[in-house]
Design a protein around this motif. Structure first.
Motif, PDB file in Angstrom:
ATOM      1  N   VAL A 170       3.662   3.575   7.320  1.00  0.00           N
ATOM      2  CA  VAL A 170       2.567   4.468   6.977  1.00  0.00           C
ATOM      3  C   VAL A 170       1.866   4.420   7.853  1.00  0.00           C
ATOM      4  O   VAL A 170       1.045   4.768   8.520  1.00  0.00           O
ATOM      5  CB  VAL A 170       1.672   3.898   5.300  1.00  0.00           C
ATOM      6  CG1 VAL A 170       0.060   4.655   5.291  1.00  0.00           C
ATOM      7  CG2 VAL A 170       2.963   4.450   4.346  1.00  0.00           C
ATOM      8  N   ARG A 176       6.396   1.877   3.299  1.00  0.00           N
ATOM      9  CA  ARG A 176       6.144   2.502   2.143  1.00  0.00           C
ATOM     10  C   ARG A 176       6.972   3.444   1.404  1.00  0.00           C
ATOM     11  O   ARG A 176       8.717   3.319   2.277  1.00  0.00           O
ATOM     12  CB  ARG A 176       5.282   3.996   1.460  1.00  0.00           C
ATOM     13  CG  ARG A 176       6.139   5.373   2.355  1.00  0.00           C
ATOM     14  CD  ARG A 176       4.916   6.945   2.253  1.00  0.00           C
ATOM     15  NE  ARG A 176       5.452   7.047   1.459  1.00  0.00           N
ATOM     16  CZ  ARG A 176       4.666   7.680   0.334  1.00  0.00           C
ATOM     17  NH1 ARG A 176       3.370   7.534   0.739  1.00  0.00           N
ATOM     18  NH2 ARG A 176       4.429   8.305  -0.620  1.00  0.00           N
ATOM     19  N   ASP A 178      10.243   5.767  -1.529  1.00  0.00           N
ATOM     20  CA  ASP A 178       9.786   6.684  -2.317  1.00  0.00           C
ATOM     21  C   ASP A 178      11.240   6.918  -2.364  1.00  0.00           C
ATOM     22  O   ASP A 178      12.155   7.192  -2.227  1.00  0.00           O
ATOM     23  CB  ASP A 178      10.053   8.378  -1.453  1.00  0.00           C
ATOM     24  CG  ASP A 178       7.520   8.587  -0.422  1.00  0.00           C
ATOM     25  OD1 ASP A 178       6.960   8.615  -0.902  1.00  0.00           O
ATOM     26  OD2 ASP A 178       8.112   8.116   0.893  1.00  0.00           O
ATOM     27  N   ASN A 180      13.708   8.645  -5.589  1.00  0.00           N
ATOM     28  CA  ASN A 180      14.150   9.881  -5.844  1.00  0.00           C
ATOM     29  C   ASN A 180      14.890  10.112  -6.953  1.00  0.00           C
ATOM     30  O   ASN A 180      15.568  11.449  -8.035  1.00  0.00           O
ATOM     31  CB  ASN A 180      14.237  10.818  -4.781  1.00  0.00           C
ATOM     32  CG  ASN A 180      15.490  10.268  -3.584  1.00  0.00           C
ATOM     33  OD1 ASN A 180      16.078   9.655  -4.097  1.00  0.00           O
ATOM     34  ND2 ASN A 180      15.561  10.280  -2.447  1.00  0.00           N
ATOM     35  N   ILE A 221       5.233   7.978  -8.560  1.00  0.00           N
ATOM     36  CA  ILE A 221       3.891   8.502  -8.251  1.00  0.00           C
ATOM     37  C   ILE A 221       3.514   7.439  -6.885  1.00  0.00           C
ATOM     38  O   ILE A 221       3.551   6.532  -6.892  1.00  0.00           O
ATOM     39  CB  ILE A 221       2.921   8.303  -9.211  1.00  0.00           C
ATOM     40  CG1 ILE A 221       3.217   6.755 -10.206  1.00  0.00           C
ATOM     41  CG2 ILE A 221       3.525   9.393 -10.197  1.00  0.00           C
ATOM     42  CD1 ILE A 221       1.778   6.867 -10.976  1.00  0.00           C
ATOM     43  N   GLU A 222       2.787   7.856  -6.774  1.00  0.00           N
ATOM     44  CA  GLU A 222       2.416   7.823  -5.181  1.00  0.00           C
ATOM     45  C   GLU A 222       1.379   6.701  -5.666  1.00  0.00           C
ATOM     46  O   GLU A 222       1.696   5.183  -4.351  1.00  0.00           O
ATOM     47  CB  GLU A 222       0.903   8.782  -5.215  1.00  0.00           C
ATOM     48  CG  GLU A 222       0.737   8.172  -3.496  1.00  0.00           C
ATOM     49  CD  GLU A 222       1.023   8.967  -1.880  1.00  0.00           C
ATOM     50  OE1 GLU A 222       0.904   7.702  -0.560  1.00  0.00           O
ATOM     51  OE2 GLU A 222       1.977   8.866  -2.517  1.00  0.00           O
ATOM     52  N   PRO A 223       0.115   6.034  -5.954  1.00  0.00           N
ATOM     53  CA  PRO A 223       0.339   4.158  -6.358  1.00  0.00           C
ATOM     54  C   PRO A 223       1.647   3.368  -6.571  1.00  0.00           C
ATOM     55  O   PRO A 223       1.141   2.505  -6.186  1.00  0.00           O
ATOM     56  CB  PRO A 223      -0.716   4.193  -7.602  1.00  0.00           C
ATOM     57  CG  PRO A 223      -1.092   5.834  -7.573  1.00  0.00           C
ATOM     58  CD  PRO A 223      -0.152   6.684  -7.482  1.00  0.00           C
ATOM     59  N   ALA A 225       4.143   4.113  -4.154  1.00  0.00           N
ATOM     60  CA  ALA A 225       5.025   4.009  -3.751  1.00  0.00           C
ATOM     61  C   ALA A 225       4.562   2.950  -2.475  1.00  0.00           C
ATOM     62  O   ALA A 225       4.896   3.291  -1.344  1.00  0.00           O
ATOM     63  CB  ALA A 225       5.181   5.733  -2.867  1.00  0.00           C
ATOM     64  N   VAL A 226       3.200   2.794  -2.082  1.00  0.00           N
ATOM     65  CA  VAL A 226       2.565   2.484  -0.722  1.00  0.00           C
ATOM     66  C   VAL A 226       2.270   1.058  -1.349  1.00  0.00           C
ATOM     67  O   VAL A 226       1.878   0.764  -1.608  1.00  0.00           O
ATOM     68  CB  VAL A 226       1.282   2.969  -1.038  1.00  0.00           C
ATOM     69  CG1 VAL A 226       0.366   2.312   0.497  1.00  0.00           C
ATOM     70  CG2 VAL A 226       1.808   4.546   0.031  1.00  0.00           C
TER      71      VAL A 226
END
Length: 253
Positions: A170, A176, A178, A180, A221-223, A225-226
């Motif tokens: 990032v 990050r 991700d 799937n 979800i995004e929170p 992933a980082v």
């Protein structure tokens, strides 16, 4: 009846493992976890806790505190403070932390990493009389998989929750992940002879395979992933799970 029981166990598999990643340990600390006062030169005080010093540096101090060098270790305040000391040492000039760890991580990521310290996981597992072991397999090019082995004899649950996806950068201090795909391999006992399914394509087709994939996708979800990297060298990474205020340490095999 058998299908109903199998369905219930499958749902428990998913819920138990997902909950383990989001529970924080802070609310469960008690006085039995405190290190008793020790007045010798071999110990240094950090807030309320005594930390043993080996003279070999903060990284060696933390690693030598582990009962299992490449498996998940139970949380205690001594280890947490040693981990914090390592983070602090790594951020000082001359420390062992690689510069710009968010961007540097892909260059050292390839290989098999085992989670050695994650207070939220072990605290949750202990509450339910179970245990976890977590492994990340990172490949050159940014793809990865993870297998969380779980044992919960009280619920007759043994198996692996697996996920796959990609990893990357990032910024200078944040990476990050991700995911799937998600899948489960369950067992009738704790033999674990067969190991996890290596990828989603290896999982036999079934209604539960598709259900777990959908539940997993809903949780990616995004929170989640980082991850800011607090410390990084060629064999050790400490990253923060900011959403729930916890920290995870993994070691390359």
């Amino acid at each position: 009846m058998y299908r109903c029981t199998s369905a219930l166990q499958t749902m428990l598999h998913v819920l138990l493992i997902l909950m383990s990643y989001i529970l924080s340990c802070n609310a469960f600390l008690d006085s039995s976890q405190l290190v008793p006062p020790l007045a010798t030169d071999q110990y240094r005080w950090t807030r309320r806790y005594a930390i043993k010093i080996t003279g070999n540096g903060p990284k060696a101090d933390f690693l030598e505190s582990l009962d299992h060098p490449y498996n998940l270790n139970t949380h205690n305040p001594t280890r947490s403070n040693l981990l914090q000391k390592l983070v602090e040492y790594g951020s000082t000039p001359g420390g062992s932390n690689l510069s710009k760890p968010g961007k540097t991580f892909p260059s050292v990521a390839e290989g098999s990493w085992k989670v050695v310290y994650a207070p939220h996981m072990t605290t949750f597992a202990n509450l339910l009389k179970g245990e976890f072991e977590v492994q990340y397999n990172l490949k050159n090019g940014g793809t990865m998989s993870s297998h969380a082995r779980y044992r919960f004899p009280v619920f007759s649950l043994w198996g692996y929750l697996s996920v796959s996806g990609t990893y990357g950068t990032v910024n200078d201090h944040v990476c990050r992940v991700d995911f799937n795909e998600a899948w489960v391999r369950s067992f009738d006992n704790d033999s674990f002879v067969s190991g996890p399914y290596p990828d989603i394509d290896s999982v036999p087709a079934s209604l539960w395979k598709e259900l777990i994939r959908k539940i997993g996708n809903a949780m990616f979800i995004e929170p989640f992933a980082v991850f800011p990297i607090a410390y990084l060298d060629s064999e050790l990474i400490i990253f923060d799970f900011e959403l729930f205020g916890t920290r995870i340490c993994a070691r390359k095999e």
